[in-house]
Write a protein that holds these residues in place. Structure first.
Motif, PDB file in Angstrom:
ATOM      1  N   ALA A  69       0.802  -0.949   0.167  1.00 35.56           N
ATOM      2  CA  ALA A  69      -0.110  -0.020   0.040  1.00 35.56           C
ATOM      3  C   ALA A  69       1.247   1.479   0.059  1.00 35.56           C
ATOM      4  O   ALA A  69       1.923   1.494   0.416  1.00 35.56           O
ATOM      5  CB  ALA A  69      -0.939   0.373   1.359  1.00 35.56           C
ATOM      6  N   ALA A  70       0.679   1.949  -0.983  1.00 37.63           N
ATOM      7  CA  ALA A  70       1.286   3.501  -1.233  1.00 37.63           C
ATOM      8  C   ALA A  70       1.191   4.486   0.273  1.00 37.63           C
ATOM      9  O   ALA A  70       2.171   4.584   0.494  1.00 37.63           O
ATOM     10  CB  ALA A  70       0.684   4.388  -1.396  1.00 37.63           C
ATOM     11  N   THR A  71       0.050   4.152   1.359  1.00 40.96           N
ATOM     12  CA  THR A  71      -0.307   4.548   2.488  1.00 40.96           C
ATOM     13  C   THR A  71       0.992   4.031   3.551  1.00 40.96           C
ATOM     14  O   THR A  71       1.860   4.704   4.648  1.00 40.96           O
ATOM     15  CB  THR A  71      -1.347   4.114   3.129  1.00 40.96           C
ATOM     16  N   SER A  72       1.792   2.613   3.628  1.00 38.60           N
ATOM     17  CA  SER A  72       2.466   2.198   4.469  1.00 38.60           C
ATOM     18  C   SER A  72       3.947   2.136   3.756  1.00 38.60           C
ATOM     19  O   SER A  72       4.415   2.531   4.953  1.00 38.60           O
ATOM     20  CB  SER A  72       2.422   0.087   3.168  1.00 38.60           C
ATOM     21  N   ILE A  73       4.188   3.221   2.638  1.00 38.38           N
ATOM     22  CA  ILE A  73       5.292   3.079   2.051  1.00 38.38           C
ATOM     23  C   ILE A  73       5.572   4.211   2.608  1.00 38.38           C
ATOM     24  O   ILE A  73       6.951   4.372   3.519  1.00 38.38           O
ATOM     25  CB  ILE A  73       5.997   3.066   0.736  1.00 38.38           C
ATOM     26  N   GLU A  96       7.711  12.509  -2.012  1.00 38.98           N
ATOM     27  CA  GLU A  96       9.268  12.740  -2.004  1.00 38.98           C
ATOM     28  C   GLU A  96       8.867  13.474  -3.647  1.00 38.98           C
ATOM     29  O   GLU A  96       9.416  13.962  -4.529  1.00 38.98           O
ATOM     30  CB  GLU A  96      10.061  11.694  -1.879  1.00 38.98           C
ATOM     31  N   GLN A  97       7.714  12.194  -4.257  1.00 35.30           N
ATOM     32  CA  GLN A  97       7.999  12.666  -5.542  1.00 35.30           C
ATOM     33  C   GLN A  97       7.492  13.877  -5.771  1.00 35.30           C
ATOM     34  O   GLN A  97       7.652  14.803  -6.674  1.00 35.30           O
ATOM     35  CB  GLN A  97       7.545  11.785  -6.843  1.00 35.30           C
ATOM     36  N   ALA A  98       6.017  14.375  -4.861  1.00 31.78           N
ATOM     37  CA  ALA A  98       5.759  15.719  -5.242  1.00 31.78           C
ATOM     38  C   ALA A  98       6.333  16.766  -4.312  1.00 31.78           C
ATOM     39  O   ALA A  98       6.864  17.818  -4.488  1.00 31.78           O
ATOM     40  CB  ALA A  98       4.239  15.985  -4.379  1.00 31.78           C
ATOM     41  N   LEU A  99       6.845  16.762  -2.938  1.00 32.92           N
ATOM     42  CA  LEU A  99       7.484  18.026  -2.592  1.00 32.92           C
ATOM     43  C   LEU A  99       8.953  18.044  -2.871  1.00 32.92           C
ATOM     44  O   LEU A  99       9.562  18.749  -2.040  1.00 32.92           O
ATOM     45  CB  LEU A  99       7.063  17.343  -1.451  1.00 32.92           C
ATOM     46  N   LEU A 138      12.538  -1.194  -0.696  1.00 31.07           N
ATOM     47  CA  LEU A 138      10.638  -0.608  -1.283  1.00 31.07           C
ATOM     48  C   LEU A 138      11.337   0.805  -1.455  1.00 31.07           C
ATOM     49  O   LEU A 138      12.276   1.281  -1.826  1.00 31.07           O
ATOM     50  CB  LEU A 138      10.529   0.200   0.243  1.00 31.07           C
ATOM     51  N   THR A 139      10.370   1.085  -2.619  1.00 32.84           N
ATOM     52  CA  THR A 139       9.934   2.314  -3.084  1.00 32.84           C
ATOM     53  C   THR A 139       9.735   3.775  -2.298  1.00 32.84           C
ATOM     54  O   THR A 139       9.734   3.509  -1.597  1.00 32.84           O
ATOM     55  CB  THR A 139       8.901   2.666  -4.439  1.00 32.84           C
ATOM     56  N   TYR A 140      10.292   4.896  -2.881  1.00 30.21           N
ATOM     57  CA  TYR A 140       9.771   5.987  -2.330  1.00 30.21           C
ATOM     58  C   TYR A 140       8.557   6.271  -2.354  1.00 30.21           C
ATOM     59  O   TYR A 140       8.142   6.163  -3.305  1.00 30.21           O
ATOM     60  CB  TYR A 140      10.864   7.146  -2.999  1.00 30.21           C
TER      61      TYR A 140
END
Length: 478
Positions: free
Chosen positions: A85-89, A448-451, A442-444
């Protein structure tokens, strides 16, 4: 003349506004709220919050524990098929930086201002442990510019090599600062203010990191081992010195126990059950619970389709044993067995003097004793089994398999060492989402990609594609 009048008017207005601002600050000040941070409160909260993250749902249960096949899932199986889940990362990243790096950086600064270097030392040790966890999981991460948002709102990502070498230096500094006879510290829920044990933890972490980089930076690793040596006086030397947080009753219970209050979707993996059985391992009945309906320990294959997993039901397969699921189960950050396996491998590879086979046997014995298996005959018979006897020709298999077993429950460290040693040999999840491959990181997080897009792109360009299957720098075998 008009110019002077204008200047006086501006100056007067500024004075009025300043006065208003000060009045507002005074009015809005909460007389019941502390304006300076107390180091003991900061230390207690910092340890608790970050150990919760380390052993909690996002960093452990939904990711690393599944990837290294300690646990499997019988419900909501996407994470077990390598679809995190994106929230986990995002949560792992946010918690470790905001509640970890930031808080312990503040505590280190308080150690300076309060003229108590022991607080600074403990802060540096905990911050280094967090950075080690972050780089183990993600690879290149913000390090040198982290925790200074005023100066670096978009911190750069340091290369993993530089992060490891940086925290080796910080840990050495921390060891030099520790003075057991100096000012005491309060709020220490890990070692209860025992600064000698903190020093042992720091030195043990240094050896862990040195070994982790040894495939890439052998000379650097050797220098660390040469400096610290094998003297137990400066290293974790017994299970009573394990770095672990002993939890209490609800609401301060172990995260695994808290999870079990409302969920029942995790089971022990078939991979570790099969390995324990193949060794006639007495830890099997400790690591795994007996299911209610079958009364036989049964592990679950990782990555089952949702319908197949659901058909297993809630009471026919094994959850983790009570030693991991009760309220007061300890969250282990570093155990004595791991230190002995580090010494064994270091001796085998010429990083340290000593008998690798004997140190390996000591490591296995320490793990068995950690879980209450102390009968000398039982231990001796276990060590004599062909699958357990130390294999000098393939030491990575012997150490890798037994270290994997000894680290059960500590998904993050188990995942890191499995990647480095490539043992045990694990079969990818049955319905894995990575084309027959297994995760290496894990992926970033999307935040981080947005900010922090510029730094994020630079990290990807340096490290490789931002994918679960991209191996990290320390993993030289891939």
């Amino acid at each position: 003349m008009k110019l002077f009048k204008y200047i006086f008017w501006v100056a007067g207005a500024a004075l009025i506004l300043t006065g208003c601002s000060k009045s507002l600050e005074k009015i809005n000040r909460n007389p019941n709220e502390a304006e300076t941070v107390q180091p003991d409160y900061l230390l207690t909260n910092g340890i608790k919050a970050n150990v919760d993250t380390y052993w909690g749902t996002d960093a452990s249960m939904e990711t690393s524990m599944l990837y290294v096949q300690y646990w499997a899932k019988i419900q909501y199986t996407d994470p077990d098929k390598y679809i995190p889940a994106a929230t986990s990362i995002q949560t792992v990243w946010n918690n470790f930086y905001a509640q970890g790096v930031k808080d312990f950086t503040t505590l280190a600064q308080l150690g300076d201002s309060l003229h108590n270097p022991n607080y600074k030392a403990v802060a540096l040790i905990m911050r280094s442990w967090i950075f080690q966890t972050l780089t183990d999981l993600y690879g290149d991460v913000p390090y040198s510019q982290a925790a200074n948002i005023e100066k670096y709102p978009t911190p750069k990502y340091d290369a993993q090599k530089d992060v490891y070498i940086g925290i080796l230096a910080e840990l050495k500094t921390a060891v030099g600062l520790i003075s057991p006879a100096g000012n005491p510290i309060s709020g220490d829920i890990l070692y209860n203010g025992d600064l000698t044990k903190w020093k042992k933890f720091a030195n043990s972490l240094r050896l862990r990191i040195a070994l982790r980089i040894s495939d890439r930076e052998f000379a650097t690793a050797k220098a660390v081992f040469d400096e610290i040596g094998a003297d137990d006086a400066g290293l974790i030397a017994a299970n009573t010195e394990n770095a672990q947080l002993i939890y209490q009753a609800s609401p301060n219970q172990n995260p695994v126990s808290k999870n079990r209050e409302t969920r029942s979707d995790y089971r022990i993996s078939k991979s570790i059950v099969d390995k324990l059985r193949s060794f006639n391992d007495p830890r099997l009945s400790i690591y795994a619970a007996l299911p209610r309906d079958t009364n036989v320990i049964i592990g679950v294959t990782n990555g089952l389709p949702t319908d197949s997993a659901s058909r297993l039901g809630l009471y026919r397969t094994s959850d983790a044993g009570a030693v991991f699921t009760v309220n007061t189960a300890p969250a282990v950050l570093f155990n004595y067995a791991e230190l002995l396996f580090i010494k064994a491998e270091a001796a085998q590879r010429g990083l340290l003097s000593g008998d690798a086979a004997d140190l390996y046997k000591q490591g296995v014995t320490a793990s068995l004793k950690q879980y209450g298996i102390s009968d000398a005959t039982t231990i001796a018979n276990y060590l004599l089994q062909p699958g357990v006897v130390y294999n000098t020709v393939n030491y990575k298999q012997s150490i890798g398999e037994q270290k994997w077993l000894a680290l059960f429950g500590d998904g993050l460290e188990g995942f890191a060492e499995w990647r480095r040693l490539d043992y045990p040999v694990l079969t990818p999840a049955y319905q894995g989402n990575l084309g027959g491959k297994m995760p290496y990181r894990l992926t970033y997080p999307s935040g981080e990609q947005a900010l922090n897009g510029v730094s994020y792109k630079a990290a990807v360009a340096h490290q490789g594609a931002d994918q679960l299957i991209t191996p990290l720098w320390f993993d030289a075998q891939q």
